[in-house]
Design a protein around this motif. Structure first.
Motif, mmCIF file in Angstrom:
data_model
loop_
_atom_site.group_PDB
_atom_site.id
_atom_site.type_symbol
_atom_site.label_atom_id
_atom_site.label_comp_id
_atom_site.label_asym_id
_atom_site.label_seq_id
_atom_site.Cartn_x
_atom_site.Cartn_y
_atom_site.Cartn_z
ATOM 1 N N ARG A 49 48.867 -13.305 -7.698
ATOM 2 C CA ARG A 49 47.710 -11.516 -7.799
ATOM 3 C C ARG A 49 47.293 -11.015 -6.495
ATOM 4 O O ARG A 49 47.668 -11.404 -5.579
ATOM 5 N N ASP A 50 46.464 -9.911 -6.958
ATOM 6 C CA ASP A 50 46.340 -8.726 -4.962
ATOM 7 C C ASP A 50 45.418 -9.157 -4.389
ATOM 8 O O ASP A 50 44.641 -10.126 -5.149
ATOM 9 N N LEU A 91 38.958 -20.265 2.688
ATOM 10 C CA LEU A 91 38.353 -20.557 1.181
ATOM 11 C C LEU A 91 38.214 -19.470 1.052
ATOM 12 O O LEU A 91 37.874 -18.341 1.571
ATOM 13 N N TRP A 92 39.409 -18.700 0.133
ATOM 14 C CA TRP A 92 39.107 -17.664 -0.838
ATOM 15 C C TRP A 92 38.060 -17.916 -2.391
ATOM 16 O O TRP A 92 38.654 -19.050 -3.108
ATOM 17 N N THR A 132 48.543 -16.384 -4.121
ATOM 18 C CA THR A 132 48.831 -17.230 -5.519
ATOM 19 C C THR A 132 47.431 -18.029 -5.706
ATOM 20 O O THR A 132 47.459 -19.220 -5.469
ATOM 21 N N CYS A 133 46.975 -17.957 -7.149
ATOM 22 C CA CYS A 133 45.682 -18.736 -7.914
ATOM 23 C C CYS A 133 46.564 -19.502 -8.744
ATOM 24 O O CYS A 133 47.259 -19.451 -9.711
ATOM 25 N N THR A 189 51.792 -14.096 11.023
ATOM 26 C CA THR A 189 52.463 -12.634 9.631
ATOM 27 C C THR A 189 51.900 -13.041 8.473
ATOM 28 O O THR A 189 52.424 -11.524 7.911
ATOM 29 N N HIS A 190 51.327 -13.319 8.232
ATOM 30 C CA HIS A 190 49.537 -12.672 7.019
ATOM 31 C C HIS A 190 50.945 -13.996 6.274
ATOM 32 O O HIS A 190 50.160 -13.624 4.638
ATOM 33 N N ALA A 191 52.111 -14.694 5.893
ATOM 34 C CA ALA A 191 52.856 -15.241 5.509
ATOM 35 C C ALA A 191 51.733 -16.081 4.419
ATOM 36 O O ALA A 191 50.838 -17.071 5.669
ATOM 37 N N ILE A 192 50.889 -16.729 3.261
ATOM 38 C CA ILE A 192 51.107 -17.778 2.951
ATOM 39 C C ILE A 192 52.400 -18.527 2.112
ATOM 40 O O ILE A 192 53.206 -18.248 1.551
#
Lengths: 87, 417
Positions: free
Chosen positions: A11-12, A54-55, A4-5, A73-76
């Motif tokens: 977004r993908d 940081l993305w 989520t930006c 888990t890759h959960a954000i």
């Protein structure tokens, strides 16, 4: 994985470039010495669990984003603009 | 118990009832001369060479899971020595020589198949770079042949040579490259180490490292405390967590690398083919499955599974290189956890703690390094001196900037390899 930006919404993952650990926001002073700089540039906590990355929203608004993510888990669970992070 | 063709035939007559487990399942002793943390390929090879080359047999290998259950049983099994830079070149050259003698040495069939490896190129500039790499390999004493388009066409007729974006100009052929049966390598080293008196202790997770006055004293485990004069950390994928037990932060970020296998097919791909421009490489297993993979997912991860965009990218690259692959059906995919260092090269070194050694940072190239890494790490642990071919794998090269080995030429910072 979707990120989520804060500006653009969810977004993908492909729209984002991954920079690495968000310690890039806590840059040592120029005269902090070689150990501090080595630590900053190379050494990592590298946790198996919660981390802050940081993305860069490369194919979107161009914002740098701090992402709270779980490396197992890759959960954000949280994203915010790097520009708003207190230094 | 030695294996032989005669033995296989004999067992066939007696219902295969004569085979015994090939290593013991001992309880940990209270004290060892050396403890290896991590029973993967590198850890088992280290224990084997400690016993064989240095006569150090009061050794335990501590594995938190089971032998062959980690990255050594989850990789794409490629064995090669086509490195370019000093530091890497001599190490992998030594490792490949150990591979070539491994089956006789271990008396174990690891199905090492030197079927040849071809790195494709698609431009004049790339041809020059591969010619230079080939010369470096030959100077190192290894083999390399620069093939033109027709040379590649002769051995890999099924590629899309006229591809609009990546027409095939030729390839660097490394005839001694190939594949091996990955978990047999772990089993072979486990058996060899066990036969020489090494205790292989499975289901034994290290939970702490005991250090007193800057000297290592032993480890805490889920099966009790174990004293040791020397401790070696060989836990690629989990290096950060184990090093933290000794108060260290490592120049390592863990990333996930995906791999894929199709259903079994008749023999079609006789070599290992590497398509660097698509970050794609492929070989065919002896069972018939096409085994292939791509690049990292490029974000730190311990999930042991990847995301869909990289799967799509790998399939794209496969179709670009060899359109016939579209008829194959993917059976499964998986992800392995890679110790990524800033320059993409590994670490075999002492630590700031006396008696504590570390072998890590193998990035996505650990499998081919199994014998070399075990040999060099055992040398370091036994003698306290670096083994010459691995002397460049220093932990401090990032701090002092001397001897960085950035094989890809992309830079020596995280997330560039």
């Amino acid at each position: 994985m979707r990120i989520t930006c804060p500006n653009c919404g969810e977004r993908d993952r492909r729209e984002f470039y991954y920079q690495g650990d968000a310690l890039a926001l806590t840059r040592p002073a120029p005269d902090a010495g070689p150990h501090a700089w080595d630590d900053y540039l190379h050494n990592r906590d590298n946790p198996a669990g919660d981390t802050q990355d940081l993305w860069f929203h490369e194919a979107g608004c161009g914002a740098w984003i701090v992402v709270n993510r779980n490396t197992v888990t890759h959960a954000i669970d949280d994203t915010r603009l790097a520009a708003t992070v207190k230094r | 118990m030695r294996y032989s063709g005669f033995r296989v035939i004999k067992e066939g007559f007696f219902g295969q009832k004569g085979w015994k487990p090939v290593w013991r399942d001992p309880d940990p002793k209270p004290e060892y001369d050396a403890v290896i943390i991590g029973g993967g390929g590198h850890g088992l090879a280290t224990a084997y060479y400690l016993a064989k080359e240095h006569g150090l047999t009061n050794v335990a290998v501590l594995e938190k899971g089971y032998i062959g259950g980690g990255n050594v049983g989850r990789n794409t099994t490629i064995v090669r020595a086509n490195y370019f830079l000093p530091g890497n070149s001599e190490f992998y050259s030594h490792s490949l020589k150990l591979w070539e003698g491994m089956e006789q040495d271990l008396n174990y069939n690891v199905m090492h198949s030197q079927r040849g490896l071809i790195n494709l190129f698609h431009s004049d500039g790339q041809r020059d770079a591969f010619a230079r790499r080939g010369n470096a390999m030959i100077n190192q004493g290894d083999d390399a042949v620069l093939l033109d388009t027709d040379g590649v066409r002769k051995i890999l007729p099924y590629l899309d040579f006229e591809n609009g974006r990546f027409p095939i100009y030729g390839g660097l052929y490394h005839p001694r490259g190939g594949t091996a049966r990955h978990d047999a390598v772990a089993w072979g080293y486990a058996r060899g180490a066990d036969q020489r008196g090494v205790d292989i202790i499975q289901n034994c997770e290290v939970t702490g490292i005991d250090i007193e006055g800057g000297v290592v004293k032993g480890v805490q485990t889920t099966r009790g405390a174990i004293k040791a004069k020397k401790v070696g950390i060989v836990v690629a994928g989990r290096s950060g967590q184990v090093a933290q037990m000794a108060g260290m932060r490592l120049p390592i970020e863990s990333h996930v690398l995906q791999a894929f296998v199709t259903e079994g097919l008749k023999p079609i791909i006789d070599h290992v083919v590497s398509f660097g421009m698509g970050h794609f490489y492929i070989s065919q297993s002896d069972k018939g499955g096409l085994v292939f993979g791509g690049d990292l997912d490029f974000y730190s991860s311990y999930a042991a599974r990847g995301n869909l965009p990289m799967k799509e990218h790998v399939m794209d690259a496969a179709m670009t290189l060899m359109p016939m692959i579209g008829k194959a059906r993917v059976l499964r995919s998986w992800g392995g956890i890679m110790d990524m260092t800033p320059d993409g090269s590994p670490i075999i070194d002492k630590t700031a703690t006396d008696g504590l050694f570390i072998d890590c940072g193998w990035c996505y190239g650990g499998f081919k390094a199994v014998p070399g890494s075990g040999f060099s790490f055992a040398h370091l642990m036994a003698t306290g001196r670096h083994h010459e071919p691995a002397a460049g794998f220093r932990l401090n090269r990032f701090r002092d900037g001397v001897g960085l080995m950035d094989e890809e030429g992309t830079g020596s910072q995280h997330n560039l390899h």
